[in-house]
Structure formats: structure tokens, C-alpha cells
Enzyme design. Structure first.
Site, PDB file in Angstrom:
ATOM      1  N   GLY A  11      23.547  27.065  39.031  1.00 38.58           N
ATOM      2  CA  GLY A  11      23.477  27.656  40.098  1.00 38.58           C
ATOM      3  C   GLY A  11      24.125  26.846  41.353  1.00 38.58           C
ATOM      4  O   GLY A  11      23.924  27.171  42.578  1.00 38.58           O
ATOM      5  N   HIS A 109      35.344  33.447  37.878  1.00 35.42           N
ATOM      6  CA  HIS A 109      35.642  32.972  36.532  1.00 35.42           C
ATOM      7  C   HIS A 109      36.386  31.732  36.517  1.00 35.42           C
ATOM      8  O   HIS A 109      37.297  31.855  37.403  1.00 35.42           O
ATOM      9  CB  HIS A 109      36.258  33.960  35.868  1.00 35.42           C
ATOM     10  CG  HIS A 109      36.926  33.507  34.324  1.00 35.42           C
ATOM     11  ND1 HIS A 109      35.863  33.537  33.225  1.00 35.42           N
ATOM     12  CD2 HIS A 109      37.944  33.064  33.831  1.00 35.42           C
ATOM     13  CE1 HIS A 109      36.495  33.090  32.238  1.00 35.42           C
ATOM     14  NE2 HIS A 109      37.790  32.633  32.719  1.00 35.42           N
ATOM     15  N   GLU A 147      34.299  47.825  32.692  1.00 33.81           N
ATOM     16  CA  GLU A 147      33.804  47.729  31.334  1.00 33.81           C
ATOM     17  C   GLU A 147      33.953  46.681  30.251  1.00 33.81           C
ATOM     18  O   GLU A 147      33.464  46.223  29.407  1.00 33.81           O
ATOM     19  CB  GLU A 147      33.488  48.800  30.766  1.00 33.81           C
ATOM     20  CG  GLU A 147      34.608  49.940  30.999  1.00 33.81           C
ATOM     21  CD  GLU A 147      35.286  50.053  32.186  1.00 33.81           C
ATOM     22  OE1 GLU A 147      36.525  49.879  32.410  1.00 33.81           O
ATOM     23  OE2 GLU A 147      34.524  50.547  33.229  1.00 33.81           O
ATOM     24  N   ALA A 179      37.926  25.188  44.232  1.00 33.02           N
ATOM     25  CA  ALA A 179      38.094  26.797  44.001  1.00 33.02           C
ATOM     26  C   ALA A 179      37.085  27.585  44.216  1.00 33.02           C
ATOM     27  O   ALA A 179      36.674  28.203  45.125  1.00 33.02           O
ATOM     28  CB  ALA A 179      38.990  27.043  42.752  1.00 33.02           C
ATOM     29  N   GLU A 180      36.184  27.491  43.157  1.00 41.33           N
ATOM     30  CA  GLU A 180      34.749  28.348  43.024  1.00 41.33           C
ATOM     31  C   GLU A 180      34.131  28.619  44.256  1.00 41.33           C
ATOM     32  O   GLU A 180      33.925  29.500  44.645  1.00 41.33           O
ATOM     33  CB  GLU A 180      34.162  27.933  41.812  1.00 41.33           C
ATOM     34  CG  GLU A 180      34.830  28.097  40.396  1.00 41.33           C
ATOM     35  CD  GLU A 180      33.785  27.859  39.206  1.00 41.33           C
ATOM     36  OE1 GLU A 180      32.830  28.491  39.469  1.00 41.33           O
ATOM     37  OE2 GLU A 180      34.311  26.875  38.339  1.00 41.33           O
TER      38      GLU A 180
HETATM   39  C1  GAR Z   1      30.949  28.330  36.644  1.00 43.42           C
HETATM   40  O1  GAR Z   1      31.897  27.564  36.523  1.00 43.42           O
HETATM   41  C2  GAR Z   1      31.511  29.919  36.673  1.00 43.42           C
HETATM   42  O2  GAR Z   1      32.788  29.956  36.890  1.00 43.42           O
HETATM   43  C3  GAR Z   1      31.226  29.915  35.085  1.00 43.42           C
HETATM   44  O3  GAR Z   1      29.987  29.262  34.968  1.00 43.42           O
HETATM   45  C4  GAR Z   1      29.674  28.189  35.883  1.00 43.42           C
HETATM   46  C5  GAR Z   1      28.486  28.461  36.423  1.00 43.42           C
HETATM   47  O4  GAR Z   1      28.127  27.253  37.262  1.00 43.42           O
HETATM   48  N1  GAR Z   1      31.497  31.332  34.670  1.00 43.42           N
HETATM   49  C6  GAR Z   1      31.835  31.596  33.503  1.00 43.42           C
HETATM   50  O5  GAR Z   1      32.409  30.965  32.844  1.00 43.42           O
HETATM   51  C7  GAR Z   1      31.796  33.249  33.531  1.00 43.42           C
HETATM   52  N2  GAR Z   1      32.547  33.526  32.259  1.00 43.42           N
HETATM   53  P1  GAR Z   1      26.984  27.231  38.051  1.00 43.42           P
HETATM   54  O6  GAR Z   1      25.544  27.820  37.461  1.00 43.42           O
HETATM   55  O7  GAR Z   1      26.927  25.948  38.540  1.00 43.42           O
HETATM   56  O8  GAR Z   1      27.439  28.152  39.421  1.00 43.42           O
END
Ligand code: GAR
Length: 209
Positions: A11, A109, A147, A179-180
Site C-alpha cells: 500500500g 502499472h 476489459e 514515478a508511481e
Molecule cells: C506497485 O509497484 C504497482 O505499480 C504494482 O504493484 C505495486 C504495489 O505496491 N502494480 C502492478 O504490478 C499492477 N499490474 P504498493 O502496494 O506498495 O502500492
């Protein structure tokens, strides 16, 4: 705008959203609930700490996939969200949910789509594949969910450099930090403040005031 966040793990992206709401980088948003498919997801503790309702809908609690999906959709509906954010939610979204919330679901992603995405590309596996291929630039993408798997329209991307000697864990952390945790709050704020436009190609982009 009411925003529901769906999670499966640590999270940290949820935390980035909560922090951005707290310090005003996201405005016009209430995080109305967090839904996890895993009871032990640390993300649920982050929600509790922030005073946000947490709901667990575990596949294991249901006899069939259909019953699980119905429960998941019921949990989402109960929060009455205007926007659903998939923040590390590692469950295939039921088609019925995609229909009901068309263009109201976004996903983060951890790569530059269309590279390193689709079936099997999630979490650390993405960064392992990036290192195995030897690309020098990776990053993260926020996109609308349709989808397909990681096929929906792209909203925002941020590039991140791969460094010599990176491990999947080190690279994952850099992609999150650079980034994220930046673009996911930016995308939510833009949607909440009506700063998403489409150009003449039909592509989505963020506008500034
Ligand atoms: C993140 O890196 C997110 O981008 C990835 O899972 C991680 C979750 O981390 N999502 C995917 O791979 C979706 N295909 P978090 O629980 O610490 O946010």
C-alpha cells in the site's frame, strides 16, 4: 469526488495518495474506502491509521469466482465511488465492474506501457523482466482500465533510468519514488478537478490551469 482505492499488498501507493490528500496536492477528493483482497495486506493498516474504512474481500471466503466477484462489486458499490483507483490490486477486474464504472477506474502499472505489461507482468516480475531485457529506461503508467490487461487508454507516464547493477528490488523502489508516487496523485487530482482532456487523436492528456 469520492475515491475508492483497491489494494493487495504494502500500500505505498495508497500512502502516497493519502499523503497528497493531506497536504493539498490532491483537492476535491475524499478517500471513501480501501478494499483489499488480502486480509493481511499492510495497506489495510495504513487505511485504518488514516481513519479510512477498510474492507477485505478475499477470494478464499467464496466457493466460486462468480460469488467472489459479486462480493467485490458489492463492496465497491457500497462505497458509492466516483473514481476507483487500482493501487497494486492484483485481481482481474470483473467485466461487470468495468461496464458499471466505465472510464471511472484507473490503474498504476510499474512500466512504460506497452512495454512489460499484460498477463504475468505485475509487481517485482515487471522489474525482473526489465533487467533481463537490459532496457535503459523504464517507468510507470497511469491508465484507464478496460476489459484487457493493461490495455486501457493511457493518462500519464513518467520515465525512470535503469542503473548498472540494479536489483529488481532497487529498481522497483526507484520506479515508485520517481514515478508511481508522483503520477498517481497527479492523475487523481486532475480527474477530480476536471483537468483531463482528449486531443484530436482521441488520446487523453492532463491539462494545467
Ligand atoms: C506497485 O509497484 C504497482 O505499480 C504494482 O504493484 C505495486 C504495489 O505496491 N502494480 C502492478 O504490478 C499492477 N499490474 P504498493 O502496494 O506498495 O502500492
Amino acid at each position: 469526488m469520492r475515491v475508492a482505492v483497491l489494494v493487495s499488498g504494502g500500500g505505498t501507493n495508497l500512502q502516497a495518495i493519502l499523503n497528497a490528500v493531506n497536504d493539498g496536492r490532491i483537492t476535491n477528493v475524499t478517500i471513501c474506502g480501501v478494499i483489499s483482497n488480502r486480509p493481511d495486506a499492510f495497506a489495510l493498516q495504513r487505511a485504518e491509521r488514516a481513519g479510512v474504512p477498510g474492507i477485505c474481500v478475499s477470494r478464499k471466503a467464496y466457493a466460486t469466482r462468480a460469488e467472489f466477484e459479486e462480493a467485490l462489486l458489492g463492496a465497491v458499490d457500497s462505497l458509492k465511488p466516483d473514481l476507483i483507483v487500482l493501487a497494486g490490486f492484483l485481481v482481474i477486474i470483473p467485466p461487470e465492474m468495468i461496464r458499471r464504472y466505465e472510464r471511472r477506474i484507473i490503474n498504476i502499472h510499474p512500466s512504460l506501457i506497452p512495454s512489460f505489461c499484460g498477463d504475468g507482468f505485475y509487481g517485482l516480475h515487471v522489474h525482473e523482466a526489465v533487467l533481463a531485457r537490459g532496457v535503459k529506461v523504464t517507468g510507470a503508467t497511469v491508465h484507464y482500465v478496460d476489459e484487457g490487461t493493461d490495455t486501457g487508454p493511457i493518462l500519464l507516464q513518467q520515465a525512470v533510468a535503469v542503473q548498472p547493477g540494479d536489483t529488481p528490488e532497487v529498481l522497483q523502489r526507484r520506479v515508485m519514488e520517481q514515478a508511481e508516487w508522483i503520477i498517481l496523485p497527479q492523475a487523481i487530482d486532475a480527474i477530480a478537478n476536471d483537468r483531463v482532456s482528449r486531443d484530436s487523436n482521441g488520446n487523453y492528456f492532463l491539462t494545467t490551469d
